[in-house]
Write a protein that holds these residues in place. Structure first.
Motif, PDB file in Angstrom:
ATOM      1  N   LYS A  61       0.825  -1.202   0.000  1.00 45.32           N
ATOM      2  CA  LYS A  61       0.000   0.000   0.000  1.00 45.32           C
ATOM      3  C   LYS A  61       0.866   1.262   0.000  1.00 45.32           C
ATOM      4  O   LYS A  61       2.081   1.189   0.129  1.00 45.32           O
ATOM      5  CB  LYS A  61      -0.887  -0.012   1.253  1.00 45.32           C
ATOM      6  CG  LYS A  61      -1.927  -1.123   1.236  1.00 45.32           C
ATOM      7  CD  LYS A  61      -2.880  -0.956   2.400  1.00 45.32           C
ATOM      8  CE  LYS A  61      -4.025  -1.958   2.275  1.00 45.32           C
ATOM      9  NZ  LYS A  61      -4.911  -1.919   3.459  1.00 45.32           N
ATOM     10  N   ASN A  62       0.226   2.410  -0.083  1.00 49.04           N
ATOM     11  CA  ASN A  62       0.927   3.698   0.009  1.00 49.04           C
ATOM     12  C   ASN A  62       1.350   3.951   1.451  1.00 49.04           C
ATOM     13  O   ASN A  62       0.649   4.646   2.202  1.00 49.04           O
ATOM     14  CB  ASN A  62       0.004   4.826  -0.441  1.00 49.04           C
ATOM     15  CG  ASN A  62       0.067   5.081  -1.936  1.00 49.04           C
ATOM     16  OD1 ASN A  62       0.457   4.194  -2.697  1.00 49.04           O
ATOM     17  ND2 ASN A  62      -0.305   6.267  -2.362  1.00 49.04           N
ATOM     18  N   ARG A  63       2.476   3.376   1.845  1.00 42.77           N
ATOM     19  CA  ARG A  63       2.957   3.557   3.218  1.00 42.77           C
ATOM     20  C   ARG A  63       4.467   3.802   3.186  1.00 42.77           C
ATOM     21  O   ARG A  63       5.131   3.442   2.217  1.00 42.77           O
ATOM     22  CB  ARG A  63       2.692   2.285   4.030  1.00 42.77           C
ATOM     23  CG  ARG A  63       1.228   2.058   4.323  1.00 42.77           C
ATOM     24  CD  ARG A  63       1.080   0.788   5.146  1.00 42.77           C
ATOM     25  NE  ARG A  63      -0.327   0.480   5.356  1.00 42.77           N
ATOM     26  CZ  ARG A  63      -0.770  -0.713   5.711  1.00 42.77           C
ATOM     27  NH1 ARG A  63       0.071  -1.721   5.907  1.00 42.77           N
ATOM     28  NH2 ARG A  63      -2.062  -0.920   5.887  1.00 42.77           N
ATOM     29  N   PRO A  64       5.021   4.355   4.253  1.00 43.27           N
ATOM     30  CA  PRO A  64       6.465   4.609   4.275  1.00 43.27           C
ATOM     31  C   PRO A  64       7.288   3.357   3.946  1.00 43.27           C
ATOM     32  O   PRO A  64       8.259   3.437   3.191  1.00 43.27           O
ATOM     33  CB  PRO A  64       6.713   5.075   5.716  1.00 43.27           C
ATOM     34  CG  PRO A  64       5.418   5.706   6.112  1.00 43.27           C
ATOM     35  CD  PRO A  64       4.351   4.899   5.442  1.00 43.27           C
ATOM     36  N   GLU A  65       6.888   2.196   4.495  1.00 45.07           N
ATOM     37  CA  GLU A  65       7.650   0.961   4.251  1.00 45.07           C
ATOM     38  C   GLU A  65       7.780   0.690   2.747  1.00 45.07           C
ATOM     39  O   GLU A  65       8.775   0.126   2.287  1.00 45.07           O
ATOM     40  CB  GLU A  65       6.962  -0.248   4.896  1.00 45.07           C
ATOM     41  CG  GLU A  65       6.902  -0.216   6.409  1.00 45.07           C
ATOM     42  CD  GLU A  65       5.914   0.811   6.936  1.00 45.07           C
ATOM     43  OE1 GLU A  65       4.859   1.032   6.299  1.00 45.07           O
ATOM     44  OE2 GLU A  65       6.208   1.440   7.976  1.00 45.07           O
ATOM     45  N   THR A  66       6.748   1.056   2.023  1.00 39.01           N
ATOM     46  CA  THR A  66       6.762   0.830   0.576  1.00 39.01           C
ATOM     47  C   THR A  66       7.829   1.700  -0.084  1.00 39.01           C
ATOM     48  O   THR A  66       8.535   1.271  -0.986  1.00 39.01           O
ATOM     49  CB  THR A  66       5.370   1.142  -0.004  1.00 39.01           C
ATOM     50  OG1 THR A  66       4.400   0.472   0.812  1.00 39.01           O
ATOM     51  CG2 THR A  66       5.253   0.676  -1.432  1.00 39.01           C
ATOM     52  N   VAL A  67       7.931   2.929   0.399  1.00 39.08           N
ATOM     53  CA  VAL A  67       8.963   3.831  -0.126  1.00 39.08           C
ATOM     54  C   VAL A  67      10.343   3.255   0.169  1.00 39.08           C
ATOM     55  O   VAL A  67      11.214   3.201  -0.707  1.00 39.08           O
ATOM     56  CB  VAL A  67       8.816   5.244   0.498  1.00 39.08           C
ATOM     57  CG1 VAL A  67       9.894   6.182  -0.037  1.00 39.08           C
ATOM     58  CG2 VAL A  67       7.413   5.800   0.232  1.00 39.08           C
ATOM     59  N   TRP A  68      10.527   2.763   1.402  1.00 36.70           N
ATOM     60  CA  TRP A  68      11.840   2.181   1.754  1.00 36.70           C
ATOM     61  C   TRP A  68      12.146   0.987   0.831  1.00 36.70           C
ATOM     62  O   TRP A  68      13.259   0.848   0.331  1.00 36.70           O
ATOM     63  CB  TRP A  68      11.916   1.696   3.205  1.00 36.70           C
ATOM     64  CG  TRP A  68      11.341   2.522   4.319  1.00 36.70           C
ATOM     65  CD1 TRP A  68      10.845   2.040   5.514  1.00 36.70           C
ATOM     66  CD2 TRP A  68      11.220   3.949   4.433  1.00 36.70           C
ATOM     67  NE1 TRP A  68      10.403   3.055   6.326  1.00 36.70           N
ATOM     68  CE2 TRP A  68      10.624   4.236   5.690  1.00 36.70           C
ATOM     69  CE3 TRP A  68      11.528   5.017   3.587  1.00 36.70           C
ATOM     70  CZ2 TRP A  68      10.346   5.532   6.129  1.00 36.70           C
ATOM     71  CZ3 TRP A  68      11.245   6.315   4.010  1.00 36.70           C
ATOM     72  CH2 TRP A  68      10.675   6.554   5.262  1.00 36.70           C
ATOM     73  N   VAL A  69      11.139   0.118   0.661  1.00 37.22           N
ATOM     74  CA  VAL A  69      11.359  -1.097  -0.137  1.00 37.22           C
ATOM     75  C   VAL A  69      11.751  -0.735  -1.567  1.00 37.22           C
ATOM     76  O   VAL A  69      12.698  -1.293  -2.134  1.00 37.22           O
ATOM     77  CB  VAL A  69      10.099  -1.988  -0.133  1.00 37.22           C
ATOM     78  CG1 VAL A  69      10.183  -3.057  -1.224  1.00 37.22           C
ATOM     79  CG2 VAL A  69       9.913  -2.644   1.238  1.00 37.22           C
ATOM     80  N   ILE A  70      11.045   0.225  -2.143  1.00 39.76           N
ATOM     81  CA  ILE A  70      11.327   0.599  -3.540  1.00 39.76           C
ATOM     82  C   ILE A  70      12.756   1.127  -3.682  1.00 39.76           C
ATOM     83  O   ILE A  70      13.493   0.735  -4.581  1.00 39.76           O
ATOM     84  CB  ILE A  70      10.288   1.627  -4.032  1.00 39.76           C
ATOM     85  CG1 ILE A  70       8.954   0.906  -4.223  1.00 39.76           C
ATOM     86  CG2 ILE A  70      10.744   2.311  -5.317  1.00 39.76           C
ATOM     87  CD1 ILE A  70       7.772   1.830  -4.379  1.00 39.76           C
TER      88      ILE A  70
END
Lengths: 488, 488
Positions: A61-70
């Motif tokens: 989802k649109n969450r900080p963890e997603t930004v880190w993963v990308i």
């Protein structure tokens, strides 16, 4: 010579460590803090010993963890497949298989979906928490190669089989540069990301943030009231949206407007209705209409507010590094004023579809990409789009390809023929309607259930109408536009 | 993939025809108007049947015609040699010969110089008026190849022989992009060009103008009062300057300051003296100190105003697409804090010196260019320059290489040894002083005359001092810094 650029995350953390990178709910991270988190995650991922030939799918989802993963996946240099979490397990499995992904990283929320995927296809699956418990193995890539594939996003076409669009580091880089040459870049810029990260509209905001050194304000789910509040606060200068979002925001905005700092509503995902544009004009909301697609790594043509009045209905002019051309059926460049297929060229245009030799042959000619959309340029070179490719339906910013729904309906034993078209809708812009020919009368309820099992819910037809015969032209081609006459 | 971009002049005229491109005295031209003039001139030049393998030298002042010529030469795709009109005919002839230029385009003001050049070397020479009377021959280049050579600018080095720095279209493009990622780009931006177009500081403003779509305010000759008036008017947002210019502007600014629109004084051409920085700070003038050279197609390292206080003496951090590294004598990368030679890498860095195989071998290592300058990075990665390369003297923003002056002095029969060094000067930053060893006492007046015939006047030593012996180290290397002790 332009073949590599500094690793953009590390370069940004070096140049402006203290600037804000991400704001989510009540938390915020500087570029330095974000990079610390990302590098730690990259070291964990690195212990999987993946390399540039590997592919990792992300279902988040649109969450900080997603930004880190990308960002972490960029650090270890693998290709990332962006999965749309609104799709069904069977749709997702197709994309995972097709891309050859060896690993899937997912939000715990999607455990059920992932279990279904795992029952259909063997792949390693991890949550972010699981990854963070891996052993760490250091690595530093000091440069990114511009022609390496960074991300893969699936999009459908006339055949109904989704194709993986390969976006290189260079595509994202040049897209960000082209956008900044068009929209400018200010010290106080901050971009509201309320569109999905798994779409290019969201992903491109993350890339711009790092390349420009500006914060992303991330919303897990679009909320018109929260968005309005942010745009009134003066914290946000640019927002990416589709018409359906803008409509919902206007509906609750009442007689107010936005802060003077807010300088750009980048409105994509299909043509904007005129009343919407007029209301924005009246409220002093600076709308930049834009035309782009997954294959162009976001916007390629944009209409600035100062032109939006005199060029109503136009998508605008290309961003600086890109070109557009309208061509005839035989591929000849047409003079301004004449209708034809829109072709585009530029360093933001995909290098091609993954493992789709035939589609690539058909889509590329001398470096020009055929969008399949029809339109013309006026005498000043403004682009007008007459018709989206392949009877594309754009519903709330999501692309829906009639052929994909028709294919699912035809899988049903009782369905002999199927045709799908878009019908105007006050909220979503358009919604899909299905028309079927069957041997006997079928249960519409059962057909809906059949679709829901196989299609993301936004693709499930809002109505399924049984008719005697589909409208076809002389060469027996389905005339989807003519289906509308069968609506009661 | 990033190898070509749209012909930047035509693309700009297409995208924003009505924006102002150039302002000179009381006249201004839109991008559309400028392009009309340039294309007409390009058609004239095209009748000379020059191609990409040809080279044209330009000996012109900061005037609109010069802007047209530079763009017109890009349209016909030849390489342009930028001649410094402060040089003598013999210096210019060297550069023309060395570059292999077949044509020289010149301002009528320089007729005498051109006649001298023509007496020394056979070359076609035309004024702009003459060119405009040529037959016209149409052409349109729709794209520029990023790796093609666009311009050649001469710079000296330790050997004293000037070398032609080749700057590609890509070098200029990326320099402009790197600058915009650092300084931002606003709709009201306008850049004051009071530095010579024949230097990269001026030329790069012309390129940014077209790439960004912003006006250049061009000054034929720097005038501190006119510059102050412009900066107070609100019309100018950015100005490129060297310390000597800034000093002169402050001297007549009295207790006033600049308009709030003025957001960047890009200060290059050598280190800025602390009192100057402090005065600017007191007056609220936003100074961005910058480090760059012909070989990096203008700035490569810049210090923003918010860092200028806590990092006094630093040149800053690299622009986004570029990297810096400090290396030991053996070429090993040194940790932050240690002194060594500054090496740079990035798409704005020259592809090399024209026809200088040996210099290129010495200057490039794995894509890194050795600047010859010494310095270190602090713990946060800010660059500090200890010493400019090759005892470089920077006088009013002009680079002066001691070796070049020494070579001229040694041509004089009476001179046995010569050493030149820079001496601090309140107006110019530094000025060259010469020290000679001779068999008998020479007429200093005659030596000055000898120099004036062979050197641009800014290179002629301010003093020529006869001494008994030049200071040399154990390996007999001239210690130029030690010459200062011989000043009375």
């Amino acid at each position: 010579m332009g073949e590599t650029i500094p690793n953009w995350l590390l370069q940004r953390a070096y140049l402006t460590p203290n600037r804000t990178a991400l704001v989510f709910e009540n938390q915020s991270w500087s570029f330095y803090q974000m990079t610390e988190i990302v590098m730690d995650m990259a070291f964990s991922l690195h212990s999987l010993e993946l390399s540039q030939s590997n592919t990792v799918a992300v279902l988040m989802k649109n969450r900080p963890e997603t930004v880190w993963v990308i960002h972490a996946l960029q650090q270890i240099g693998v290709k990332t497949v962006f999965l749309n979490h609104r799709l069904t397990a069977s749709e997702l499995t197709f994309q995972i298989k097709d891309s050859g992904a060896e690993v899937i990283i997912y939000d715990g929320d999607f455990l059920q979906t992932v279990e279904k995927i795992l029952s259909l296809y063997k792949i390693q699956a991890f949550t972010v928490d699981e990854i963070n418990r891996f052993d760490k193995k250091e690595l530093t890539e000091t440069e990114f190669s511009l022609d390496r594939v960074c991300s893969i996003m699936y999009t459908s076409g006339t055949t109904g089989k989704p194709k993986g669009v390969m976006q290189t580091y260079g595509n994202h880089w040049w897209s960000a540069i082209g956008s900044s040459l068009n929209l400018g870049l200010q010290a106080n810029d901050a971009w509201l990301c309320a569109v999905p990260i798994f779409h290019i509209s969201g992903m491109s905001i993350l890339m711009r943030s790092v390349i420009y050194g500006i914060p992303v304000y991330l919303m897990e789910q679009f909320d018109e009231k929260k968005a309005n509040t942010l745009l009134q606060s003066g914290k946000i200068t640019i927002m990416s949206a589709v018409s359906a979002m803008m409509n919902r925001m206007l509906a609750v905005l009442e007689d107010k407007t936005y802060h003077a700092n807010f300088r750009c509503m980048l409105l994509g995902g299909g043509p904007a209705p005129r009343p919407l544009l007029e209301e924005c004009l009246n409220k002093g909301i600076p709308v930049f209409q834009t035309y782009g697609m997954t294959e162009t790594s976001s916007q390629i043509v944009t209409l600035s507010p100062e032109d939006s009045l005199k060029k109503i209905g136009s998508a605008g002019k290309p961003i600086f590094p890109s070109q557009i051309k309208v061509v005839s059926n035989s591929g000849q460049s047409l003079p301004n004023g004449e209708f034809g297929e829109i072709t585009v060229k530029g360093p933001n245009v995909t290098i091609g579809y993954l493992n789709r030799e035939k589609a690539n042959e058909e889509s590329f000619q001398d470096g020009w990409f055929s969008t399949g959309d029809l339109g013309h340029l006026d005498e000043e070179g403004f682009l007008y789009i007459l018709d989206r490719r392949s009877d594309l339906i754009i519903s709330g910013g999501e692309n829906i390809y009639p052929a994909e729904i028709e294919e699912v309906l035809l899988e049903h034993d009782g369905v002999v023929e199927a045709g799908v078209t878009g019908v105007d809708d006050p909220i979503w812009g358009q919604v899909p309607y299905a028309f079927i020919v069957s041997k006997q009368v079928l249960s519409v309820e059962e057909l809906f259930h059949f679709c829901h099992e196989r299609l993301a819910s936004y693709k499930v037809p809002k109505q399924i109408i049984q008719i005697n015969e589909l409208p076809r032209n002389g060469s027996n081609k389905l005339m989807r536009r003519n289906l509308i006459q069968y609506i009661d």
